[in-house]
Design an enzyme around this catalytic site. Structure first.
Site, PDB file in Angstrom:
ATOM      1  N   LYS A 175       0.846  -1.196   0.000  1.00  0.00           N
ATOM      2  CA  LYS A 175       0.000   0.000   0.000  1.00  0.00           C
ATOM      3  C   LYS A 175       0.876   1.238   0.000  1.00  0.00           C
ATOM      4  O   LYS A 175       1.718   1.419   0.877  1.00  0.00           O
ATOM      5  CB  LYS A 175      -0.894  -0.025   1.240  1.00  0.00           C
ATOM      6  CG  LYS A 175      -1.697   1.241   1.465  1.00  0.00           C
ATOM      7  CD  LYS A 175      -2.628   1.077   2.650  1.00  0.00           C
ATOM      8  CE  LYS A 175      -3.308   2.360   3.013  1.00  0.00           C
ATOM      9  NZ  LYS A 175      -4.234   2.192   4.144  1.00  0.00           N
ATOM     10  N   LYS A 228      -2.241  -1.371  -3.786  1.00  0.00           N
ATOM     11  CA  LYS A 228      -3.150  -0.235  -3.614  1.00  0.00           C
ATOM     12  C   LYS A 228      -2.369   1.050  -3.706  1.00  0.00           C
ATOM     13  O   LYS A 228      -1.332   1.144  -3.044  1.00  0.00           O
ATOM     14  CB  LYS A 228      -3.817  -0.357  -2.228  1.00  0.00           C
ATOM     15  CG  LYS A 228      -4.699   0.801  -1.843  1.00  0.00           C
ATOM     16  CD  LYS A 228      -5.172   0.646  -0.426  1.00  0.00           C
ATOM     17  CE  LYS A 228      -5.789   1.952   0.011  1.00  0.00           C
ATOM     18  NZ  LYS A 228      -6.132   1.978   1.408  1.00  0.00           N
TER      19      LYS A 228
HETATM   20  C1  PBG Z   1      -7.434   2.981   6.056  1.00  0.00           C
HETATM   21  C2  PBG Z   1      -7.699   2.914   4.618  1.00  0.00           C
HETATM   22  C3  PBG Z   1      -7.546   3.918   3.638  1.00  0.00           C
HETATM   23  C4  PBG Z   1      -8.069   3.387   2.470  1.00  0.00           C
HETATM   24  C5  PBG Z   1      -8.500   2.089   2.746  1.00  0.00           C
HETATM   25  N1  PBG Z   1      -8.244   1.812   4.076  1.00  0.00           N
HETATM   26  C6  PBG Z   1      -7.059   5.308   3.749  1.00  0.00           C
HETATM   27  C7  PBG Z   1      -5.619   5.574   3.940  1.00  0.00           C
HETATM   28  O1  PBG Z   1      -4.801   4.687   4.004  1.00  0.00           O
HETATM   29  O2  PBG Z   1      -5.294   6.748   4.068  1.00  0.00           O
HETATM   30  C8  PBG Z   1      -8.178   4.131   1.158  1.00  0.00           C
HETATM   31  C9  PBG Z   1      -9.224   3.607   0.252  1.00  0.00           C
HETATM   32  C10 PBG Z   1      -9.674   4.532  -0.823  1.00  0.00           C
HETATM   33  O3  PBG Z   1      -9.144   5.637  -1.048  1.00  0.00           O
HETATM   34  O4  PBG Z   1     -10.625   4.140  -1.505  1.00  0.00           O
HETATM   35  N2  PBG Z   1      -6.144   2.906   6.458  1.00  0.00           N
END
Ligand code: PBG
Length: 302
Positions: A175, A228
């Site tokens: 991520k 992601k």
């Molecule tokens: C929580 C999380 C996030 C997303 C999914 N789980 C936000 C982040 O990491 O700041 C983002 C998902 C999206 O933008 O659709 N940690």
């Protein structure tokens, strides 16, 4: 247990629909930029899921936003109440994946517990463990830690072993520190304060680190992996799959979905065509599953 598998054609069983439940709401509220996605009350989430099931959606990932924010989160009662009501109503008609993170619960909006702008890993793991335990008690089928802290998968695996939980872990394993999470953070009320997430999310330019992060989560016991954002990370999917032999998916995040919505709103493209093309590309890259905000709209048109 984990059934996500890449086939020649994208099918409903490869898609996961996000659902937001916000304790502060009396009625559903449209999420800016995300088409017809709403933040829900428990009741309105139930009605939406019923309709989604009839459309052919089976997999859902839940983001629960409690009213009360905590310095060291240990009270996940609203999560428990919402998730157990949903699971009681739908049982095995849905696969209930639960996003497991602290950013909607901490006072400063960080994914872990911090002191003086630094994350405390031990406290963070403990809190995430309480969260995961609570979600499993409520009926979660899959736990999806998205915090990106070192060792979370390992910590949760050993906790599950102790508690004799068989629940699989879907790790947000690669991520990135991305600017594409904007609409989500509005809905999840999870914008970080004081410092950004670059100390725990991955730098976009670093391919080696990104692959390594997924391999590490695989070694720690994750049942499936994820990149992601989606489109900006598709180059990593096949390599991660080849190296780990685990189902690997992608999260087409809020900012990606919103950008397609904006193109079509401004008459610069046809939404359905844009959307299908983006999903096809992620699928072509080898994704075994895709978390996407339009799963409910596309399942009938695949
Ligand atoms: C929580 C999380 C996030 C997303 C999914 N789980 C936000 C982040 O990491 O700041 C983002 C998902 C999206 O933008 O659709 N940690």
């Amino acid at each position: 247990m984990i059934k996500f598998k890449h086939k020649n054609k994208l099918t409903a069983s490869n898609l996961i629909q996000p659902i937001f439940i916000d304790e502060a709401l009396k009625k559903p509220r449209l999420i800016k930029g995300l088409g017809k996605n709403f933040s829900h009350t428990v009741k309105s989430a139930q009605s939406t899921i019923s309709i989604d099931i009839n459309k052919g959606v089976k997999n859902f990932i839940f983001f629960i936003v409690p009213k009360k924010k905590q310095k060291k989160p240990e009270d996940f009662n609203f999560h428990y109440q919402s998730l157990s009501k949903i699971k009681k109503k739908f049982g095995n008609r849905i696969v209930m994946i639960v996003d497991t993170c602290l950013c909607s619960v901490t006072i400063d909006g960080h994914c872990g517990i911090s002191h003086k702008n630094k994350i405390n890993l031990k406290e963070t793991h403990k809190s995430l463990g309480i969260a995961a335990d609570t979600f499993i008690q409520a009926g979660a089928d899959i736990i999806a830690p998205s915090d990106m802290m070192k060792g979370t998968t390992k910590y949760l695996k050993s906790l599950f072993k102790k508690k004799k939980f068989k629940t699989p872990i879907m790790s947000y394993s690669s991520k990135f520190f991305s600017s594409f999470y904007g609409p989500f953070r509005n809905a999840a009320k999870s914008s970080p304060k004081k410092f950004d997430r670059s100390s725990y999310q991955l730098p976009v330019h670093d391919r080696k680190k990104a692959i390594q992060s997924s391999i590490m989560n695989a070694n720690q016991g994750a049942s499936c992996l994820m990149v992601k954002p989606g489109i900006t990370s598709i180059d990593l999917i096949r390599e991660i799959k080849n190296k780990t032999k685990l189902p690997t998916g992608a999260y087409q995040v809020s900012g990606e979905y919103a950008s397609l919505q904006y193109l079509s709103k401004n008459k610069l493209g046809d939404f359905e065509k844009l959307y299908k093309e983006s999903l096809s590309a992620i699928h072509r890259a080898g994704a075994d599953f895709i978390i996407t905000y339009g799963a409910r709209d596309i399942v009938k048109h695949l």
